[in-house]
Motif scaffolding. Structure first.
Motif, mmCIF file in Angstrom:
data_model
loop_
_atom_site.group_PDB
_atom_site.id
_atom_site.type_symbol
_atom_site.label_atom_id
_atom_site.label_comp_id
_atom_site.label_asym_id
_atom_site.label_seq_id
_atom_site.Cartn_x
_atom_site.Cartn_y
_atom_site.Cartn_z
ATOM 1 N N VAL A 228 0.838 -1.211 0.000
ATOM 2 C CA VAL A 228 0.000 0.000 0.000
ATOM 3 C C VAL A 228 0.868 1.254 0.000
ATOM 4 N N GLU A 229 1.937 1.234 0.793
ATOM 5 C CA GLU A 229 2.773 2.432 0.914
ATOM 6 C C GLU A 229 3.917 2.466 -0.100
ATOM 7 N N CYS A 230 4.078 1.411 -0.877
ATOM 8 C CA CYS A 230 5.190 1.378 -1.838
ATOM 9 C C CYS A 230 5.009 2.457 -2.899
ATOM 10 N N PRO A 231 5.994 3.336 -3.082
ATOM 11 C CA PRO A 231 5.839 4.397 -4.082
ATOM 12 C C PRO A 231 5.706 3.842 -5.501
ATOM 13 N N LYS A 232 6.169 2.637 -5.718
ATOM 14 C CA LYS A 232 6.081 2.068 -7.060
ATOM 15 C C LYS A 232 5.001 0.998 -7.134
ATOM 16 N N GLU A 233 4.207 0.882 -6.097
ATOM 17 C CA GLU A 233 3.080 -0.063 -6.051
ATOM 18 C C GLU A 233 3.483 -1.489 -6.410
ATOM 19 N N ILE A 234 4.617 -1.931 -5.855
ATOM 20 C CA ILE A 234 5.056 -3.310 -6.074
ATOM 21 C C ILE A 234 4.012 -4.248 -5.441
ATOM 22 N N SER A 235 3.621 -5.246 -6.198
ATOM 23 C CA SER A 235 2.493 -6.089 -5.798
ATOM 24 C C SER A 235 2.895 -7.162 -4.792
ATOM 25 N N LEU A 236 1.917 -7.508 -3.927
ATOM 26 C CA LEU A 236 2.124 -8.602 -2.969
ATOM 27 C C LEU A 236 2.321 -9.932 -3.685
ATOM 28 N N ASP A 237 1.859 -10.029 -4.930
ATOM 29 C CA ASP A 237 2.067 -11.258 -5.708
ATOM 30 C C ASP A 237 3.538 -11.668 -5.701
ATOM 31 N N ASN A 238 4.402 -10.667 -5.629
ATOM 32 C CA ASN A 238 5.828 -10.978 -5.647
ATOM 33 C C ASN A 238 6.251 -11.763 -4.407
ATOM 34 N N ILE A 239 5.625 -11.435 -3.273
ATOM 35 C CA ILE A 239 5.946 -12.178 -2.048
ATOM 36 C C ILE A 239 5.485 -13.621 -2.206
ATOM 37 N N ALA A 240 4.296 -13.795 -2.770
ATOM 38 C CA ALA A 240 3.795 -15.151 -2.994
ATOM 39 C C ALA A 240 4.740 -15.917 -3.920
ATOM 40 N N ARG A 241 5.187 -15.215 -4.981
ATOM 41 C CA ARG A 241 6.094 -15.872 -5.924
ATOM 42 C C ARG A 241 7.404 -16.244 -5.231
ATOM 43 N N MET A 242 7.903 -15.348 -4.394
ATOM 44 C CA MET A 242 9.156 -15.663 -3.700
ATOM 45 C C MET A 242 8.970 -16.855 -2.759
ATOM 46 N N ASN A 243 7.830 -16.903 -2.078
ATOM 47 C CA ASN A 243 7.583 -18.043 -1.194
ATOM 48 C C ASN A 243 7.579 -19.346 -1.987
ATOM 49 N N ARG A 244 6.954 -19.303 -3.180
ATOM 50 C CA ARG A 244 6.960 -20.507 -4.018
ATOM 51 C C ARG A 244 8.382 -20.877 -4.431
ATOM 52 N N GLU A 245 9.136 -19.866 -4.822
ATOM 53 C CA GLU A 245 10.530 -20.107 -5.238
ATOM 54 C C GLU A 245 11.333 -20.703 -4.083
ATOM 55 N N TYR A 246 11.073 -20.183 -2.899
ATOM 56 C CA TYR A 246 11.815 -20.635 -1.718
ATOM 57 C C TYR A 246 11.453 -22.088 -1.392
ATOM 58 N N MET A 247 10.138 -22.372 -1.426
ATOM 59 C CA MET A 247 9.681 -23.744 -1.175
ATOM 60 C C MET A 247 10.307 -24.711 -2.181
ATOM 61 N N LYS A 248 10.249 -24.294 -3.438
ATOM 62 C CA LYS A 248 10.797 -25.136 -4.502
ATOM 63 C C LYS A 248 12.279 -25.433 -4.236
ATOM 64 N N ALA A 249 12.997 -24.379 -3.852
ATOM 65 C CA ALA A 249 14.439 -24.535 -3.605
ATOM 66 C C ALA A 249 14.687 -25.443 -2.401
ATOM 67 N N MET A 250 13.853 -25.302 -1.370
ATOM 68 C CA MET A 250 14.017 -26.133 -0.163
ATOM 69 C C MET A 250 13.743 -27.607 -0.492
ATOM 70 N N VAL A 251 12.631 -27.823 -1.187
ATOM 71 C CA VAL A 251 12.193 -29.191 -1.456
ATOM 72 C C VAL A 251 13.170 -29.909 -2.379
ATOM 73 N N THR A 252 13.722 -29.166 -3.318
ATOM 74 C CA THR A 252 14.588 -29.817 -4.307
ATOM 75 C C THR A 252 16.058 -29.606 -4.013
ATOM 76 N N ALA A 253 16.378 -29.189 -2.772
ATOM 77 C CA ALA A 253 17.783 -28.919 -2.431
ATOM 78 C C ALA A 253 18.632 -30.178 -2.601
ATOM 79 N N GLU A 254 19.884 -29.941 -3.019
ATOM 80 C CA GLU A 254 20.803 -31.093 -3.231
ATOM 81 C C GLU A 254 21.126 -31.762 -1.906
#
Lengths: 254, 670
Positions: A228-254
């Motif tokens: 809401v306060e971001c001057p560039k209106e960066i979307s919360l979708d990005n946090i969701a995407r990062m969480n997915r990326e993080y989960m993926k990395a954790m699950v498939t870690a070597e």
């Protein structure tokens, strides 16, 4: 637009340096043009202080057109003041009324210690970028042709919308937990959405999140104040995407 | 024979750089870690140079005055970056980009440097895409292009109105990677205040830690200055508040010649000045001239009614509007180069047709209504709406404009409180970019051995006028693709030098110079703020060394600046102390250098008795008000040598420009 002039009262955080105790101080400023930007109003205050042989207020600023991310300020309890999708340098005094009292404070977060007055240290953001916010490609002039890999416009556009983050820190300052998730997720998303970033996607998200935690930023509780306060209106979708990326990395870690 | 050796290689223009590069000396990978390189400034040129040299294995120390390298003012560049890719199949080539840039610069740039720039332009786009820079794309997934001023092809790559931001963040990611790997050591919130020479060579810098105030000594085998331009000499400009000439000016005072200081680019599309407390001017990207039409009222009474607030621009009938660029320059229309567009706006406003209700009535319209209609029609057709209503067309057209220029329109509305989708934008020229800068040879080396200068800080590639979307190209070309080769060639002779000590008399002396100046300001106890003097300097520069210059005005400017400088040293008041964060002290040190430079700019403008590019001498114009160059007498680079604190004693050296591959001609955009 015909400009008007207003008289205002300011309550500003003054702090000599990182080690000393700070306090709110009151100033009166007359004849402020409503066409002035908020920072031009502070320039005017400083001119008045200098003329009175008082110490001017230190604040960060540079481009004054909303893109460098250097300006900050918590104004009347809001990061970058009472308007949406702007930085403090883009806030104009026409948003205030004659006789208003305006509270001006620095960003408040453990990971952003105060340097002086309204100036804080945001080098934690740089260290997070250094931990993984890049594609590991050396300068060569011999990478493949720029059009060799077509990228769907929708992905390129989404990557761009994440990439426009200016690193000002308003997200952290607005968050009750002082979390840096929106900032970090913007860079993770940008590079996760582009084929060039996919090669190192796992290491990137793991390294950036580790550094974020080491810097002392808080956790994300999905409140959404950051976006809401971001001057560039960066979307919360990005946090969701990062969480997915993080989960993926954790699950498939070597 | 001139004292200036440009070191331009022999051979055909298209082979010079390749052949030259093949014969430059190299430093073997095992020797690179023994060598320290200092990079001052972390914009496109500095960050790309630091990253590239770090990748190669040199020890790099990088400095910026901001709190992060990501803040450098390259970030504010809006419209795009040129590259001769010819993806649009509209006749572009390396030669065309080279030709357009030389012509755009009004035949005052070096052929060899500009051709090299055009040659590496394509590599820049490849490199940036590989780094993950999200350029605008077509639906097919390939990169999109648009047009910029002074060209008839579409060669400009862009990322909405934030191309500079995306490119800088690309370079920032590259330097961040090297910082993380320990190959670049970054000094944020540090300002270079002097250079240190040992046996005539650049061997280090003196920098001030802006937080603690500590004066630090840093040594290196080479020093690269990439600190941008000097537009802030005018006080009001599109530059960031901190943009300054100090690093460039300090090396000038230690022996680096300063070239063509009078070449300043006044950008035609900025938001007009609104009041006396204004601190800076905001650019509206040149890319808007792809879609906007520039006009003023044909009738003076209409202009007066608008200024008085009695009439709206939308009430003026089509036949009562003067689209003066389309009228004067039908071949290029609204996309003439910046200097031409700026002068044309000044001409109309001087004649009384300005529409802005400020002190000077200076403002013209940039109108998107035609484009909104035509793009709306196209969009309706593409969506299968063959009998679209006027409202549908306008709504679709606005959507198109928003997608292309949304952030610029939002910026405009925030500043002016007017909606540019409904009313035309009000714009006027403002100081934007400086083509002049430190003189460098083909290697980008200044007249101080070991001191290289890149990006806007050097004078090299844009002649007397820079074309739009060429600054980003030059910054990255210098940093990624030129300096890594030429600096290595220089450093090949340094592999046996060993680390350079900082406890030597040369460092003592430079540090003393810096400390003396700081103490002088803090103990001055005058009565006026730094800004007071900076604003006065800016007014002299804008009125007498601005868009139109003449002999009398320039002579007055020189005398007035001389006097202002004396007053500044006598009466400036700088609060606070030396050992803390002290923004007023930082400003004082910068303004001191602007004062000296401003005087030199006026002297350079006075000696150049011709009009070329951004330098318009009112005495030298043709019957239609176009610039009159004098190639017989002024086809040279004017490089000034510092001769002591009396700037009037500075000595001019000339580097004759030779055009072997382009036929020099009058610049014509009609």
């Amino acid at each position: 637009m015909a400009s008007k002039y207003i008289n205002i009262n300011l309550k500003i955080w003054r702090q000599k340096n990182a080690n000393s105790k700070g306090e709110m101080k009151t100033y009166k400023l007359d004849q402020v043009s409503t066409d002035s930007s908020f920072l031009e109003m502070l320039d005017q205050l400083n001119e008045q202080l200098i003329n009175n042989r008082e110490e001017p207020v230190a604040f960060d600023h540079d481009c004054r057109e909303g893109i460098c991310g250097m300006c900050s300020l918590y104004i009347n309890g809001r990061a970058h003041g009472p308007d949406n999708a702007i930085t403090t340098c883009q806030l104009h005094m026409r948003k205030f009324k004659d006789g208003d009292t305006i509270y001006v404070e620095p960003w408040r977060a453990k990971a952003f210690p105060v340097i002086k007055d309204l100036v804080v240290d945001r080098s934690a953001f740089d260290r997070i970028q250094q931990a993984g916010g890049f594609v590991s490609v050396n300068t060569s002039g011999r990478t493949m042709d720029a059009n060799a890999i077509p990228i769907a416009k929708i992905d390129a556009d989404k990557a761009f919308e994440a990439a426009i983050c200016i690193g000002c820190g308003a997200c952290v300052a607005s968050c009750k937990n002082a979390s840096a998730m929106l900032f970090v997720s913007a860079k993770v998303s940008q590079l996760a959405l582009l084929p060039q970033g996919k090669v190192e996607a796992k290491e990137r998200v793991m390294n950036m999140v580790r550094q974020m935690d080491e810097e002392g930023f808080g956790n994300c509780t999905n409140t959404g104040a950051c976006s809401v306060e971001c001057p560039k209106e960066i979307s919360l979708d990005n946090i969701a995407r990062m969480n997915r990326e993080y989960m993926k990395a954790m699950v498939t870690a070597e | 024979m001139s004292v200036l050796d440009s070191k331009i290689p022999e051979g055909h223009i298209s082979q010079k750089w390749t052949d030259y590069k093949n014969h430059l000396k190299l430093v073997a990978p095992n020797n690179r870690p023994k060598i320290d390189v200092i990079v001052v400034g972390t914009g496109l040129a500095g960050a790309s140079a630091a990253a590239s040299l770090g990748e190669m294995g040199y020890n790099v120390k990088a400095f910026c005055f901001q709190d992060s390298p990501r803040r450098a003012h390259s970030i504010a560049a809006q419209g795009g970056i040129n590259a001769a890719k010819n993806y649009q199949n509209d006749g572009d080539s390396i030669f065309r980009l080279f030709y357009d840039t030389i012509k755009g610069g009004d035949y005052r740039a070096r052929e060899a440097n500009v051709h090299r720039l055009a040659e590496v332009s394509g590599n820049i786009i490849d490199q940036c895409v590989a780094q993950g820079v999200p350029f605008a794309r077509e639906y097919g997934g390939l990169l999109d292009n648009r047009s910029f001023g002074g060209t008839q092809v579409q060669r400009t790559f862009y990322a909405a109105g934030q191309t500079g931001q995306q490119l800088l963040l690309g370079a920032y990611s590259a330097i961040s990677r090297q910082i993380g790997l320990g190959r670049v050591k970054m000094y944020n919130r540090h300002e270079m205040l002097d250079i240190v020479k040992v046996d005539g060579k650049a061997r280090g810098i003196i920098a001030r830690n802006l937080i603690t105030g500590a004066i630090e000594r840093h040594s290196g085998h080479a020093v690269i200055i990439a600190t941008g331009g000097y537009g802030n000499v005018y006080f009001l400009s599109t530059n960031a508040m901190g943009s300054n000439v100090t690093a460039a000016w300090k090396i000038h005072k230690q022996g680096a010649y300063f070239a063509n200081p009078c070449y300043v680019q006044i950008h035609p599309t900025c938001i007009p000045v609104h009041g006396t407390n204004q601190s800076k001017l905001t650019l509206m990207s040149e890319s808007l001239r792809n879609s906007g039409r520039i006009w003023v009222p044909k009738k003076k009474e209409d202009a007066e009614a608008i200024r008085a607030g009695k009439m709206k621009p939308t009430q003026i009938a089509e036949e009562d509007r003067d689209y003066y660029l389309e009228r004067r320059y039908p071949a290029f229309g609204n996309l003439v180069p910046r200097d031409v567009a700026s002068r044309a706006a000044k001409e109309r406003c001087d004649a009384g047709f300005g529409i802005e209700a400020n002190d000077t009535n200076e403002g013209v319209y940039l109108d998107f209504s035609s484009e909104i209609k035509s793009k709306g029609k196209q969009a309706a057709y593409a969506q299968g709406i063959h009998n679209a209503t006027e409202e549908q067309i306008i709504a679709l057209g606005k959507k198109w404009v928003e997608e292309k220029y949304g952030n610029l329109f939002q910026m405009y509305e925030k500043i002016t409180d007017e909606n540019p989708y409904e009313l035309p934008m009000k714009i006027y020229p403002a100081v934007h970019y400086t083509m002049g800068g430190v003189w460098v040879d083909y290697n980008l080396q200044s007249t101080i051995p070991g001191c290289f200068v890149a990006g806007e800080a050097n004078f090299s590639d844009h002649g007397a006028n820079r074309l739009g979307a060429s600054a980003l190209m030059q910054g990255l070309a210098d940093g990624y693709f030129v300096l890594p080769y030429t600096v290595s060639d220089y450093l090949a002779n340094e592999i046996r030098t060993g680390q350079i000590p900082t406890n030597t008399p040369e460092f003592d002396e430079a540090e003393k110079r810096v400390k003396d100046t700081i103490n002088q300001f803090l103990n001055n106890n005058g009565s006026r703020s730094v800004d007071h003097f900076h604003k006065k300097l800016g007014l002299i520069m804008w009125n007498k060394v601005g868009m139109g210059r003449n002999e009398q005005g320039l002579k007055e400017a020189i005398a007035e600046i001389d006097q202002l400088r004396a007053e500044f040293y006598k009466d400036v008041y700088v609060p606070g102390s030396a050992d803390e964060l002290n923004p007023e002290l930082e400003k004082a040190l910068r303004v001191a250098d602007f004062m000296e430079l401003g005087q030199l700019m006026a002297m350079d403008a006075l000696q150049r008795k011709e009009s070329c590019g951004g330098h318009f001498r009112e005495e030298y114009q043709d019957a239609e008000g176009e610039t009159l160059r004098d190639d017989e007498n002024f086809k040279f680079v004017g490089a000034w040598e510092y001769k002591g604190s009396d700037i009037n004693q500075s000595q001019l050296h000339k580097e004759e420009l030779n055009y072997e591959f382009i036929k020099i001609a009058a610049r014509n955009y009609k």
